[in-house]
Design a protein around this motif. Structure first.
Motif, short mmCIF file in Angstrom:
data_model
loop_
_atom_site.label_atom_id
_atom_site.label_comp_id
_atom_site.label_asym_id
_atom_site.label_seq_id
_atom_site.Cartn_x
_atom_site.Cartn_y
_atom_site.Cartn_z
N UNK A 1 -60.48 166.14 -142.10
CA UNK A 1 -60.16 164.73 -142.36
C UNK A 1 -60.70 163.83 -141.25
N UNK A 2 -60.55 164.28 -140.01
CA UNK A 2 -61.05 163.47 -138.89
C UNK A 2 -62.58 163.45 -138.88
N UNK A 3 -63.19 164.58 -139.13
CA UNK A 3 -64.65 164.69 -139.09
C UNK A 3 -65.32 163.78 -140.11
N UNK A 4 -64.65 163.57 -141.24
CA UNK A 4 -65.24 162.77 -142.33
C UNK A 4 -64.75 161.34 -142.38
N UNK A 5 -63.79 160.97 -141.53
CA UNK A 5 -63.16 159.65 -141.67
C UNK A 5 -64.17 158.51 -141.47
N UNK A 6 -65.21 158.78 -140.69
CA UNK A 6 -66.24 157.75 -140.50
C UNK A 6 -67.34 157.81 -141.54
N UNK A 7 -67.24 158.77 -142.46
CA UNK A 7 -68.24 158.88 -143.52
C UNK A 7 -69.21 160.03 -143.36
N UNK A 8 -69.00 160.93 -142.39
CA UNK A 8 -69.89 162.08 -142.20
C UNK A 8 -69.76 163.02 -143.39
N UNK A 9 -70.88 163.39 -144.03
CA UNK A 9 -70.80 164.28 -145.20
C UNK A 9 -70.70 165.74 -144.80
N UNK A 10 -70.14 166.55 -145.68
CA UNK A 10 -70.09 168.00 -145.51
C UNK A 10 -70.79 168.67 -146.68
N UNK A 11 -71.31 169.87 -146.42
CA UNK A 11 -71.93 170.69 -147.45
C UNK A 11 -71.21 172.03 -147.54
N UNK A 12 -71.30 172.66 -148.72
CA UNK A 12 -70.74 173.99 -148.88
C UNK A 12 -71.34 174.93 -147.83
N UNK A 13 -70.48 175.66 -147.12
CA UNK A 13 -70.94 176.58 -146.09
C UNK A 13 -70.90 176.02 -144.70
N UNK A 14 -70.67 174.73 -144.53
CA UNK A 14 -70.52 174.18 -143.19
C UNK A 14 -69.33 174.85 -142.50
N UNK A 15 -69.44 174.99 -141.19
CA UNK A 15 -68.48 175.77 -140.42
C UNK A 15 -67.78 174.91 -139.38
N UNK A 16 -66.46 175.08 -139.28
CA UNK A 16 -65.69 174.42 -138.24
C UNK A 16 -65.04 175.48 -137.36
N UNK A 17 -65.19 175.34 -136.03
CA UNK A 17 -64.52 176.23 -135.09
C UNK A 17 -63.27 175.58 -134.55
N UNK A 18 -62.25 176.39 -134.29
CA UNK A 18 -60.95 175.87 -133.87
C UNK A 18 -60.93 175.42 -132.41
N UNK A 19 -61.83 175.96 -131.59
CA UNK A 19 -61.69 175.86 -130.15
C UNK A 19 -60.91 177.06 -129.63
N UNK A 20 -60.99 177.31 -128.34
CA UNK A 20 -60.39 178.49 -127.74
C UNK A 20 -58.87 178.49 -127.93
N UNK A 21 -58.35 179.64 -128.34
CA UNK A 21 -56.92 179.80 -128.63
C UNK A 21 -56.28 180.58 -127.48
#
Length: 434
Positions: free
Chosen positions: A344-364
């Motif tokens: 939701x945050x990544x797209x709030x400015x209008x950035x598009x996503x495609x199938x297969x795009x990857x998001x990493x959580x950051x170090x846990x």
């Protein structure tokens, strides 16, 4: 609820119980081209063969789309959407179910079993998705605080924005690799004496090579340029989760990251596990993440929806001597922001996503030393050493070290939902002639 039982013999401790059914991409001696499969016990069910032999004959909803199982990645299957993922997964569960409704499909079809059930060691795994874009977030609160203390002190450990939004940066999709792919130690510019004036770097192989214990999440739906994905709809845009080791060159990073952030220190390799655990498989383990004591803006407010998962995570380090030590145990609940919030945050400015795009959580990381998800935290940036179970010591990774991350949900035999392994071996840096 009692664990489901399968007619297929499955180790009770297997990550790939009938409750899981994770998807991946394999090749075999019979078909060297990568194609989809699922992991079940000590086997992969070859979905290309299964489809060709009419294995989906009892699932009419997938029949118009069966070509997705002859593709080289999971992207076409992922693009069908979560409702389809759900019915396909449930159908495959029913095919393996003891006293299930479709024994003729596989249980009583020995010919298909021999062709489609491939034992571990007789197939090769490949990158499961075609990754067009990759973004790494920084949602591990304990990790962010610990690293902030190292470089800025306790009073300024977290930046003022940290609890208001999922902090992130764009990574390098082309260097995301599947488990068991060797990782070469990077070369780069390093400032050996931060107190010197003037500050002049040297060119050197990384001396502070580190791990980052993370989760990765794949996107399953396209979103258009200029069109945000709302927090309510974000879960339907998520395909599944993998383990991730976002390798980090700490000494290269320290010199290069101001003012735009990491670059060569992070783009040399990111390792993910081979099997994608679908969001529906994780739903029974949904929990709250870390409590955020800051009020979020409405576009990030999940309204008490449980969007984190009780995944037990572990990191093992095997040295060149062949001896293995556990260096971290923690839980995926140690994240401040969820994958729906990240999207939701990544797209709030209008950035598009495609199938297969990857998001990493950051170090846990957890709160204790034994729960820290990187060596930077465990050794205070190399000021101290950790002693391995073998008696060997480490500040950072050495050539020949093999790092293995595992993750699993559940505590009942026969009902584990796990990710298998995320493995990487450190190869020596390339030598540059002067």
């Amino acid at each position: 609820m009692a664990p489901l039982k399968s007619w297929l013999q499955i180790d009770p401790k297997s990550h790939f119980s009938i409750h899981n059914i994770p998807f991946g991409v394999i090749s075999t001696s019979a078909n060297s081209e990568p194609h989809p499969a699922i992991a079940i016990g000590d086997y992969a069910l070859d979905l290309l063969v299964f489809t060709q032999e009419n294995g989906f004959k009892a699932l009419s909803a997938i029949q118009p789309h069966q070509a997705v199982f002859s593709q080289s990645t999971l992207n076409p299957f992922a693009a069908l959407g979560r409702p389809v993922h759900k019915i396909v997964r449930e159908y495959l569960q029913s095919v393996f179910l003891e006293n299930g409704p479709f024994p003729e499909v596989l249980e009583k079809n020995e010919q298909l079993q021999k062709k489609a059930l491939i034992p571990v060691g007789q197939y090769k795994t490949h990158l499961p998705m075609r990754i067009n874009d990759y973004t790494d977030f920084y949602a591990g609160l304990n990790h962010a605080y610990n690293v902030g203390v190292l470089f800025r002190g306790p009073a300024n450990a977290l930046q003022p924005n940290y609890k208001h939004l999922p902090v992130g940066y764009h990574g390098r999709a082309g260097s995301v690799v599947v488990s068991d792919t060797p990782i070469r130690r990077p070369n780069g510019q390093i400032l050996t004496n931060p107190t010197a004036d003037p500050k002049v770097p040297i060119f050197s192989a990384c001396k502070k090579l580190d791990i980052e214990l993370e989760l990765g999440c794949f996107v399953t739906k396209d979103s258009a340029l200029g069109q945000p994905v709302g927090i309510k709809d974000a879960p339907q845009h998520l395909f599944g989760v993998v383990l991730m080791n976002d390798w980090s060159a700490r000494d290269i990073q320290a010199w290069e990251y101001v003012p735009l952030g990491p670059f060569n220190s992070k783009n040399f390799g990111t390792t993910i596990s081979a099997w994608v655990v679908l969001m529906d498989a994780l739903e029974p383990f949904a929990i709250d993440g870390l409590k955020n004591d800051t009020s979020l803006l409405p576009y990030l407010d999940e309204k008490d929806r449980k969007s984190h998962y009780a995944i037990d995570l572990e990191v093992k380090l095997q040295t060149a001597s062949g001896k293995t030590s556990t260096i971290s145990k923690t839980s995926a609940k140690n994240l401040l922001f969820s994958f729906p919030q990240m999207l939701a945050h990544h797209t709030v400015g209008g950035c598009p996503f495609s199938v297969g795009d990857l998001m990493g959580s950051g170090t846990i990381s957890g709160e204790s030393k034994a729960e820290k998800g990187c060596l930077l935290e465990q050794t205070d940036n190399g000021k101290t050493e950790i002693e391995l179970e073998s008696g060997e010591k480490r500040k950072f990774l050495e050539d020949g070290d093999v790092v293995t991350i595992t993750g699993v949900c559940g505590g009942e035999d026969g009902a584990y939902v796990g990710f298998g392994e995320c493995v990487g071996r450190i190869e020596p840096a390339l030598h540059f002639d002067a």
